[in-house]
Design a protein around this motif. Structure first.
Motif, PDB file in Angstrom:
ATOM      1  N   LEU A  53       0.805  -1.218   0.000  1.00 24.32           N
ATOM      2  CA  LEU A  53       0.000   0.000   0.000  1.00 24.32           C
ATOM      3  C   LEU A  53       0.842   1.274   0.000  1.00 24.32           C
ATOM      4  CD1 LEU A  53      -2.719  -1.086   2.594  1.00 24.32           C
ATOM      5  CD2 LEU A  53      -2.994  -0.901   0.114  1.00 24.32           C
ATOM      6  N   GLY A  54       2.157   1.108  -0.002  1.00 29.18           N
ATOM      7  CA  GLY A  54       3.035   2.265  -0.013  1.00 29.18           C
ATOM      8  C   GLY A  54       3.430   2.755   1.364  1.00 29.18           C
ATOM      9  N   ILE A  55       3.028   2.023   2.427  1.00 26.64           N
ATOM     10  CA  ILE A  55       3.408   2.383   3.796  1.00 26.64           C
ATOM     11  C   ILE A  55       4.740   1.695   4.091  1.00 26.64           C
ATOM     12  CG2 ILE A  55       2.691   2.422   6.218  1.00 26.64           C
ATOM     13  CD1 ILE A  55      -0.194   2.084   5.233  1.00 26.64           C
ATOM     14  N   ASN A  56       5.807   2.319   3.668  1.00 28.27           N
ATOM     15  CA  ASN A  56       7.128   1.683   3.740  1.00 28.27           C
ATOM     16  C   ASN A  56       7.930   2.117   4.960  1.00 28.27           C
ATOM     17  OD1 ASN A  56       7.439   4.324   2.777  1.00 28.27           O
ATOM     18  ND2 ASN A  56       9.288   3.809   1.625  1.00 28.27           N
ATOM     19  N   HIS A  57       7.315   2.897   5.852  1.00 31.82           N
ATOM     20  CA  HIS A  57       7.975   3.272   7.098  1.00 31.82           C
ATOM     21  C   HIS A  57       7.569   2.274   8.168  1.00 31.82           C
ATOM     22  CE1 HIS A  57       8.148   6.118  10.794  1.00 31.82           C
ATOM     23  NE2 HIS A  57       9.298   5.485  10.646  1.00 31.82           N
ATOM     24  N   ILE A  58       8.505   1.416   8.556  1.00 31.59           N
ATOM     25  CA  ILE A  58       8.262   0.365   9.548  1.00 31.59           C
ATOM     26  C   ILE A  58       8.905   0.823  10.852  1.00 31.59           C
ATOM     27  CG2 ILE A  58       8.426  -2.090  10.046  1.00 31.59           C
ATOM     28  CD1 ILE A  58       6.980  -1.375   7.382  1.00 31.59           C
ATOM     29  N   GLU A  59       8.076   0.984  11.883  1.00 31.52           N
ATOM     30  CA  GLU A  59       8.532   1.621  13.113  1.00 31.52           C
ATOM     31  C   GLU A  59       8.373   0.664  14.295  1.00 31.52           C
ATOM     32  OE1 GLU A  59       7.682   4.227  16.740  1.00 31.52           O
ATOM     33  OE2 GLU A  59       6.506   2.660  15.798  1.00 31.52           O
ATOM     34  N   THR A  60       9.422   0.554  15.098  1.00 28.36           N
ATOM     35  CA  THR A  60       9.371  -0.331  16.259  1.00 28.36           C
ATOM     36  C   THR A  60      10.250   0.244  17.365  1.00 28.36           C
ATOM     37  OG1 THR A  60       9.571  -2.624  16.998  1.00 28.36           O
ATOM     38  CG2 THR A  60      11.250  -1.834  15.440  1.00 28.36           C
ATOM     39  N   TYR A  64       9.622  -2.863  22.699  1.00 23.09           N
ATOM     40  CA  TYR A  64       8.393  -3.525  22.260  1.00 23.09           C
ATOM     41  C   TYR A  64       8.540  -5.047  22.273  1.00 23.09           C
ATOM     42  CZ  TYR A  64       6.860   1.080  20.474  1.00 23.09           C
ATOM     43  OH  TYR A  64       6.495   2.394  20.343  1.00 23.09           O
ATOM     44  N   GLY A  65       9.180  -5.563  23.291  1.00 22.52           N
ATOM     45  CA  GLY A  65       9.249  -7.002  23.488  1.00 22.52           C
ATOM     46  C   GLY A  65       9.915  -7.741  22.348  1.00 22.52           C
ATOM     47  N   SER A  66       9.171  -8.657  21.733  1.00 22.20           N
ATOM     48  CA  SER A  66       9.721  -9.510  20.673  1.00 22.20           C
ATOM     49  C   SER A  66       9.678  -8.855  19.301  1.00 22.20           C
ATOM     50  CB  SER A  66       8.955 -10.837  20.633  1.00 22.20           C
ATOM     51  OG  SER A  66       7.573 -10.607  20.375  1.00 22.20           O
ATOM     52  N   SER A  67       9.248  -7.610  19.218  1.00 18.19           N
ATOM     53  CA  SER A  67       9.012  -6.963  17.924  1.00 18.19           C
ATOM     54  C   SER A  67      10.245  -6.946  17.020  1.00 18.19           C
ATOM     55  CB  SER A  67       8.501  -5.537  18.131  1.00 18.19           C
ATOM     56  OG  SER A  67       8.306  -4.885  16.896  1.00 18.19           O
ATOM     57  N   GLU A  68      11.380  -6.463  17.553  1.00 17.97           N
ATOM     58  CA  GLU A  68      12.573  -6.360  16.700  1.00 17.97           C
ATOM     59  C   GLU A  68      12.998  -7.718  16.169  1.00 17.97           C
ATOM     60  OE1 GLU A  68      15.091  -2.452  18.156  1.00 17.97           O
ATOM     61  OE2 GLU A  68      15.545  -4.376  19.091  1.00 17.97           O
ATOM     62  N   ARG A  69      13.006  -8.739  17.034  1.00 17.28           N
ATOM     63  CA  ARG A  69      13.431 -10.066  16.587  1.00 17.28           C
ATOM     64  C   ARG A  69      12.499 -10.595  15.494  1.00 17.28           C
ATOM     65  NH1 ARG A  69      17.392 -11.934  19.998  1.00 17.28           N
ATOM     66  NH2 ARG A  69      17.333 -11.178  22.166  1.00 17.28           N
ATOM     67  N   GLN A  70      11.206 -10.388  15.676  1.00 17.86           N
ATOM     68  CA  GLN A  70      10.247 -10.890  14.693  1.00 17.86           C
ATOM     69  C   GLN A  70      10.371 -10.143  13.372  1.00 17.86           C
ATOM     70  OE1 GLN A  70       6.790 -11.118  17.861  1.00 17.86           O
ATOM     71  NE2 GLN A  70       6.204 -12.276  16.046  1.00 17.86           N
ATOM     72  N   LEU A  71      10.573  -8.842  13.445  1.00 17.25           N
ATOM     73  CA  LEU A  71      10.756  -8.067  12.222  1.00 17.25           C
ATOM     74  C   LEU A  71      12.035  -8.478  11.499  1.00 17.25           C
ATOM     75  CD1 LEU A  71       9.656  -4.529  13.418  1.00 17.25           C
ATOM     76  CD2 LEU A  71       8.523  -5.922  11.689  1.00 17.25           C
ATOM     77  N   GLY A  72      13.027  -8.932  12.277  1.00 16.29           N
ATOM     78  CA  GLY A  72      14.285  -9.365  11.673  1.00 16.29           C
ATOM     79  C   GLY A  72      14.141 -10.554  10.742  1.00 16.29           C
ATOM     80  N   LEU A  73      13.032 -11.276  10.842  1.00 18.27           N
ATOM     81  CA  LEU A  73      12.805 -12.409   9.940  1.00 18.27           C
ATOM     82  C   LEU A  73      12.188 -11.984   8.611  1.00 18.27           C
ATOM     83  CD1 LEU A  73      11.372 -15.097  12.406  1.00 18.27           C
ATOM     84  CD2 LEU A  73      13.724 -14.827  11.582  1.00 18.27           C
ATOM     85  N   VAL A  74      11.632 -10.770   8.554  1.00 19.13           N
ATOM     86  CA  VAL A  74      10.935 -10.361   7.331  1.00 19.13           C
ATOM     87  C   VAL A  74      11.576  -9.154   6.652  1.00 19.13           C
ATOM     88  CG1 VAL A  74       9.247  -8.982   8.621  1.00 19.13           C
ATOM     89  CG2 VAL A  74       8.668  -9.795   6.336  1.00 19.13           C
ATOM     90  N   LEU A  75      12.098  -8.191   7.403  1.00 18.61           N
ATOM     91  CA  LEU A  75      12.626  -6.981   6.773  1.00 18.61           C
ATOM     92  C   LEU A  75      13.745  -7.265   5.770  1.00 18.61           C
ATOM     93  CD1 LEU A  75      12.677  -4.398   9.720  1.00 18.61           C
ATOM     94  CD2 LEU A  75      10.882  -4.843   8.029  1.00 18.61           C
ATOM     95  N   PRO A  76      14.680  -8.194   6.057  1.00 16.28           N
ATOM     96  CA  PRO A  76      15.753  -8.441   5.086  1.00 16.28           C
ATOM     97  C   PRO A  76      15.277  -9.047   3.770  1.00 16.28           C
ATOM     98  CG  PRO A  76      16.393  -9.184   7.275  1.00 16.28           C
ATOM     99  CD  PRO A  76      14.926  -8.912   7.329  1.00 16.28           C
ATOM    100  N   THR A  77      14.011  -9.471   3.685  1.00 18.35           N
ATOM    101  CA  THR A  77      13.504 -10.041   2.434  1.00 18.35           C
ATOM    102  C   THR A  77      13.080  -8.958   1.443  1.00 18.35           C
ATOM    103  OG1 THR A  77      11.183 -10.201   3.171  1.00 18.35           O
ATOM    104  CG2 THR A  77      12.658 -12.029   3.728  1.00 18.35           C
ATOM    105  N   PHE A  78      13.063  -7.692   1.879  1.00 17.41           N
ATOM    106  CA  PHE A  78      12.719  -6.576   1.001  1.00 17.41           C
ATOM    107  C   PHE A  78      13.989  -5.883   0.518  1.00 17.41           C
ATOM    108  CE2 PHE A  78       8.955  -7.058   3.643  1.00 17.41           C
ATOM    109  CZ  PHE A  78       7.914  -6.872   2.741  1.00 17.41           C
ATOM    110  N   PRO A  79      13.937  -5.260  -0.665  1.00 21.63           N
ATOM    111  CA  PRO A  79      15.066  -4.411  -1.062  1.00 21.63           C
ATOM    112  C   PRO A  79      15.272  -3.328  -0.009  1.00 21.63           C
ATOM    113  CG  PRO A  79      13.601  -4.801  -2.935  1.00 21.63           C
ATOM    114  CD  PRO A  79      12.898  -5.335  -1.718  1.00 21.63           C
ATOM    115  N   ARG A  80      16.498  -3.223   0.491  1.00 18.64           N
ATOM    116  CA  ARG A  80      16.735  -2.341   1.645  1.00 18.64           C
ATOM    117  C   ARG A  80      16.371  -0.892   1.348  1.00 18.64           C
ATOM    118  NH1 ARG A  80      16.271   0.079   5.278  1.00 18.64           N
ATOM    119  NH2 ARG A  80      17.498   0.331   7.198  1.00 18.64           N
ATOM    120  N   ASP A  81      16.624  -0.429   0.133  1.00 14.65           N
ATOM    121  CA  ASP A  81      16.375   0.986  -0.152  1.00 14.65           C
ATOM    122  C   ASP A  81      14.899   1.309  -0.326  1.00 14.65           C
ATOM    123  OD1 ASP A  81      15.978  -0.286  -2.550  1.00 14.65           O
ATOM    124  OD2 ASP A  81      17.316   0.983  -3.723  1.00 14.65           O
TER     125      ASP A  81
END
Length: 229
Positions: A53-60, A64-81
């Motif tokens: 949807l174009g909401i490319n700002h992911i904020e944590t 926030y508990g397990s948030s960073e670890r869980q995001l670490g499994l998905v964020l690297p699958t996107f083009p970083r830029d």
């Protein structure tokens, strides 16, 4: 999606962000092995739909508990830029501990750098001093910026207007690049802070506008009447 220039960071920020506080598994920092598969599946689906949807700002945040670890499994699958990743870490009386926590957040997120690093919850003058004092946490964040591990440095706050203005007016270590704060139709007290931030070309990020701004996904009749048309 609409985008706005995020102050002197020059980032092209979507007007809505995908905040990571609500869809993590636990408020405690638990190992990934304890995260139920259905929770992780939901988190990843949330991120993918957000980016679609174009909401490319992911904020944590580290808090926030397990948030960073869980995001670490998905964020690297996107083009970083294509992503603007923001995490937040509370100031510490020991700046070396603050540095270690930034390094740990990078490991949890599985990223080489953080686009937006926020000093989290600068709600008291003691925490502000820990942030801006010589050799303090803001100085550490600037060091890591020079190392390429952080792109921009800001703060988040639930503090008083007077404290927020003091943080905005700080010029030590280059000051802050952006600020996360409260301001809504139903809470306009912090408007002078937004004006002060704008005068310094700081990015302004409103905390949880759809929820704390009046539960806009389930607004009261009173709010609808006030906002009509």
């Amino acid at each position: 999606m609409h985008y706005r220039r995020f102050g002197r960071t020059e980032l092209r920020m979507p007007v809505f962000s995908c905040g990571g506080m609500r869809y993590q598994y636990k408020w405690q920092d638990v190992p990934l092995a304890e995260v139920p598969p259905e929770n992780q599946t939901n988190l990843e689906a949330t991120i993918r739909r957000s980016v679609e949807l174009g909401i490319n700002h992911i904020e944590t945040a580290r808090g926030y508990g397990s948030s960073e670890r869980q995001l670490g499994l998905v964020l690297p699958t996107f083009p970083r830029d294509e992503l603007i990743v923001q995490t937040k870490i509370a100031p510490h009386s020991d700046p070396s501990q603050f540095r270690r926590e930034i390094e740990e957040s990078l490991e949890r997120l599985q990223l080489e750098y953080i686009d937006l690093l926020g000093l989290h919850g600068v709600n008291t003058y003691e925490l502000l001093w820990q942030s801006i004092r010589p050799g303090g946490c803001l100085a550490v964040a600037r060091e890591m910026q020079r190392e390429g591990k952080v792109r921009h440095v800001g703060l988040s706050t639930h503090g008083s207007l007077e404290l927020i203005l003091a943080a905005i007016e700080n010029e030590a270590n280059g000051g802050f690049d952006y600020i996360n704060l409260h301001w809504y139709y139903i809470f306009q007290r912090n408007w002078p802070a937004i004006e002060a931030a704008r005068a310094r070309d700081m990015g302004v990020f409103i905390i949880s506008p759809a929820d704390k701004g009046g539960m806009l996904y389930r607004p009261s009749e009173k709010l609808c009447e006030l906002c009509h048309p």
